[in-house]
Design a protein around this motif. Structure first.
Motif, PDB file in Angstrom:
ATOM      1  N   THR A  91      16.760 -19.037  29.847  1.00 51.73           N
ATOM      2  CA  THR A  91      16.721 -20.413  30.340  1.00 51.73           C
ATOM      3  C   THR A  91      17.462 -20.481  31.674  1.00 51.73           C
ATOM      4  O   THR A  91      18.267 -19.600  31.991  1.00 51.73           O
ATOM      5  CB  THR A  91      17.367 -21.399  29.347  1.00 51.73           C
ATOM      6  OG1 THR A  91      18.751 -21.061  29.178  1.00 51.73           O
ATOM      7  CG2 THR A  91      16.662 -21.354  27.993  1.00 51.73           C
ATOM      8  N   THR A  92      17.180 -21.521  32.434  1.00 49.17           N
ATOM      9  CA  THR A  92      17.808 -21.636  33.750  1.00 49.17           C
ATOM     10  C   THR A  92      17.995 -23.094  34.126  1.00 49.17           C
ATOM     11  O   THR A  92      17.246 -23.963  33.667  1.00 49.17           O
ATOM     12  CB  THR A  92      16.963 -20.936  34.831  1.00 49.17           C
ATOM     13  OG1 THR A  92      17.612 -21.053  36.098  1.00 49.17           O
ATOM     14  CG2 THR A  92      15.577 -21.557  34.924  1.00 49.17           C
ATOM     15  N   THR A  93      19.007 -23.358  34.952  1.00 51.05           N
ATOM     16  CA  THR A  93      19.239 -24.703  35.479  1.00 51.05           C
ATOM     17  C   THR A  93      18.926 -24.769  36.967  1.00 51.05           C
ATOM     18  O   THR A  93      19.348 -25.690  37.655  1.00 51.05           O
ATOM     19  CB  THR A  93      20.701 -25.139  35.243  1.00 51.05           C
ATOM     20  OG1 THR A  93      21.577 -24.171  35.843  1.00 51.05           O
ATOM     21  CG2 THR A  93      21.001 -25.271  33.763  1.00 51.05           C
ATOM     22  N   HIS A  94      18.176 -23.768  37.473  1.00 53.76           N
ATOM     23  CA  HIS A  94      17.796 -23.822  38.881  1.00 53.76           C
ATOM     24  C   HIS A  94      16.568 -22.964  39.142  1.00 53.76           C
ATOM     25  O   HIS A  94      16.236 -22.059  38.369  1.00 53.76           O
ATOM     26  CB  HIS A  94      18.944 -23.357  39.784  1.00 53.76           C
ATOM     27  CG  HIS A  94      19.074 -21.870  39.902  1.00 53.76           C
ATOM     28  ND1 HIS A  94      19.637 -21.087  38.923  1.00 53.76           N
ATOM     29  CD2 HIS A  94      18.708 -21.014  40.906  1.00 53.76           C
ATOM     30  CE1 HIS A  94      19.634 -19.823  39.294  1.00 53.76           C
ATOM     31  NE2 HIS A  94      19.067 -19.745  40.509  1.00 53.76           N
ATOM     32  N   LEU A 146      18.649 -28.349  38.547  1.00 49.96           N
ATOM     33  CA  LEU A 146      18.156 -29.111  37.398  1.00 49.96           C
ATOM     34  C   LEU A 146      19.339 -29.627  36.589  1.00 49.96           C
ATOM     35  O   LEU A 146      20.375 -28.952  36.482  1.00 49.96           O
ATOM     36  CB  LEU A 146      17.261 -28.231  36.523  1.00 49.96           C
ATOM     37  CG  LEU A 146      16.026 -27.637  37.206  1.00 49.96           C
ATOM     38  CD1 LEU A 146      15.315 -26.665  36.277  1.00 49.96           C
ATOM     39  CD2 LEU A 146      15.084 -28.733  37.669  1.00 49.96           C
ATOM     40  N   GLU A 148      19.626 -29.984  33.385  1.00 44.23           N
ATOM     41  CA  GLU A 148      19.837 -29.217  32.154  1.00 44.23           C
ATOM     42  C   GLU A 148      18.885 -28.030  32.138  1.00 44.23           C
ATOM     43  O   GLU A 148      17.931 -27.971  32.921  1.00 44.23           O
ATOM     44  CB  GLU A 148      19.624 -30.095  30.925  1.00 44.23           C
ATOM     45  CG  GLU A 148      18.231 -30.671  30.793  1.00 44.23           C
ATOM     46  CD  GLU A 148      18.114 -31.615  29.605  1.00 44.23           C
ATOM     47  OE1 GLU A 148      17.218 -31.380  28.776  1.00 44.23           O
ATOM     48  OE2 GLU A 148      18.897 -32.577  29.524  1.00 44.23           O
ATOM     49  N   ALA A 149      19.165 -27.100  31.246  1.00 46.73           N
ATOM     50  CA  ALA A 149      18.407 -25.855  31.235  1.00 46.73           C
ATOM     51  C   ALA A 149      16.974 -26.076  30.749  1.00 46.73           C
ATOM     52  O   ALA A 149      16.716 -26.888  29.853  1.00 46.73           O
ATOM     53  CB  ALA A 149      19.105 -24.829  30.351  1.00 46.73           C
ATOM     54  N   ALA A 231      20.233 -32.570  41.356  1.00 48.03           N
ATOM     55  CA  ALA A 231      19.938 -32.420  39.925  1.00 48.03           C
ATOM     56  C   ALA A 231      19.708 -33.779  39.266  1.00 48.03           C
ATOM     57  O   ALA A 231      18.818 -33.936  38.425  1.00 48.03           O
ATOM     58  CB  ALA A 231      21.076 -31.669  39.236  1.00 48.03           C
ATOM     59  N   LEU A 236      13.046 -34.865  34.512  1.00 43.20           N
ATOM     60  CA  LEU A 236      12.896 -33.770  33.564  1.00 43.20           C
ATOM     61  C   LEU A 236      11.697 -33.937  32.648  1.00 43.20           C
ATOM     62  O   LEU A 236      11.040 -32.962  32.277  1.00 43.20           O
ATOM     63  CB  LEU A 236      14.168 -33.620  32.729  1.00 43.20           C
ATOM     64  CG  LEU A 236      15.220 -32.624  33.227  1.00 43.20           C
ATOM     65  CD1 LEU A 236      16.276 -32.418  32.172  1.00 43.20           C
ATOM     66  CD2 LEU A 236      14.583 -31.282  33.583  1.00 43.20           C
TER      67      LEU A 236
END
Length: 457
Positions: A91-94, A146, A148-149, A231, A236
């Protein structure tokens, strides 16, 4: 970002534990803590000595023996003599869009490029980004924070399909996306995503930029402030919807890849761009390169062998993973001979018979290739001349390439071979040689889709 022989873009095989983030002590410095939290994935990190000349490419190395702990990451980041980069976990937040300094999409060549990219991103819920100069050479990184992930692979396919839908195809050295759409992994293996360098390292030349490419205050505090603002601006719900839709589309394309020649070409190009991701892949990649050379580049004989060898040597992960570097010339020649018995140039009749083995067969195909090249150059000249006469030759490089490719009925890769015929800095408009058919005539009917031989080598 390095594109040749540099591990930073390569994928590697990591143990299953790489799927999980480690819980390690963070740096004492609050800025270091935040940096490590934004880029938490520790496996297969990349490091390089900082180049002393802006024209030099970093000599990236992958840390394969151990994960890069947060405190070590922060130490690397602070060291003006070092560069460091990271990959992505599950998972990623960017996300990150990379524009090379020489890209046709770079704002210095296409003033509307950034606006077009941001319009595309807004269509999937990404409404604010951070623009940075990635290094002294002038390349750009467009960060996508972002709140959240999200699933990393889902974000990769959503970004890829989003940009392609807005006529922004991904291409090494032109327009690249992180995380990348990596290949499917076999059971028991874990294929890493491509790595990117971290932002704003001392002496790296990385700075925050305004939309007019003017440097902004570029300390980490300013970076984190912009990050949080961006973010918070993302939608989302819309992004998750786009991810779900893109994954379905990606699965459909993969399933039907042989039913469409363009998709087959795209898949071969993707495999070639990703290069080696581990040991034991040389035969597969040489076959892939050879197939592409025959079908889509119309190469044969010595030219094909040279293409296979040159492409392999310049592929990502070659120096790290290829175990046949000492005999790459011979292996390239062997695969050049093999693939010519199974594939044929796009738009020509199948030639899977023994006549291909005759001494003059390669010469015949070379002559055919030369004729096709001459015809392509004539069509490009004619297109440039017609557009110029009509006052419809665009000034912007990307728009000009698209207009010429459409009128001349040729690919962008063909245009790149003959830049001197159309590039505004290289050519002079001259009336082209007479052609037997006008460029506005309908294109020939699509040729039969080429299938891989069931006798796969």
């Amino acid at each position: 970002m390095p594109r040749k022989q540099a591990p930073c873009g390569s994928q590697a095989i990591a143990p299953k534990r790489a799927r999980q983030r480690l819980s390690e002590p963070l740096p004492c410095d609050p800025l270091g803590q935040r940096l490590c939290q934004l880029f938490p994935y520790p496996w297969q990190a990349i490091v390089a000595p900082a180049p002393t000349d802006a024209s030099q490419k970093p000599a990236w190395q992958t840390l394969t023996q151990y994960p890069l702990k947060p405190r070590s990451l922060w130490t690397y980041w602070q060291d003006a003599a070092q560069l460091v980069g990271v990959r992505f976990g599950p998972t990623t937040t960017h996300g990150l869009i990379d524009l090379d300094a020489l890209s046709l999409h770079h704002p210095t060549r296409d003033r509307q490029a950034l606006a077009t990219i941001r319009v595309a991103l807004a269509s999937i819920g990404i409404h604010q980004t951070l623009l940075l100069r990635s290094s002294w050479n002038g390349g750009l990184h467009l960060y996508i924070p972002l709140p959240e992930a999200v699933p990393t692979f889902g974000l990769a396919v959503a970004l890829k399909h989003c940009l392609e839908a807005h006529h922004l195809p991904l291409q090494a050295g032109q327009l690249e996306v992180f995380p990348n759409v990596k290949r499917y992994s076999k059971a028991g293996e874990y294929s890493e995503y491509n790595a990117h360098r971290l932002p704003l390292q001392p002496s790296s030349g990385s700075v925050l930029l305004s939309d007019t490419l003017q440097p902004l205050p570029s300390d980490l505090s300013s970076f984190f402030q912009q990050w949080d603002q961006a973010a918070a601006a993302q939608d989302l719900a819309q992004l998750h919807q786009a991810i779900a839709q893109a994954k379905k589309q990606h699965q459909y394309r993969s399933y039907n890849r042989r039913s469409n020649t363009a998709l087959w070409q795209q898949e071969l190009e993707t495999e070639m761009e990703q290069g080696w991701t581990g040991p034991g892949q040389t035969n597969h990649l040489l076959k892939t390169i050879g197939c592409y050379g025959v079908v889509f580049q119309s190469l044969s004989g010595a030219a094909l062998a040279h293409y296979i060898e040159r492409t392999a040597i310049n592929s990502l992960g070659y120096r790290e993973w290829c175990q046949h570097q000492h005999e790459i010339s011979r292996r390239a020649q062997e695969w050049a001979t093999a693939v010519e018995n199974y594939y044929w140039p796009l738009g020509t009749s199948p030639k899977r018979d023994h006549t291909l083995r005759l001494p003059n067969a390669a010469n015949n195909i070379v002559n055919f290739n030369q004729k096709r090249a001459e015809e392509a150059q004539t069509r490009i000249k004619q297109a440039v001349f017609e557009l110029s006469q009509q006052g419809q030759l665009p000034d912007r490089l990307t728009a000009r390439a698209e207009a010429i490719a459409s009128l001349a009925r040729c690919s962008h890769s063909t245009l790149q071979k003959y830049k001197e015929l159309w590039h505004p800095e290289l050519y002079v408009i001259e009336p082209p040689e007479p052609v037997t058919a006008t460029l506005s005539a309908p294109a020939a009917e699509p040729t039969k889709v080429l299938e891989e031989s069931p006798r796969g080598v």
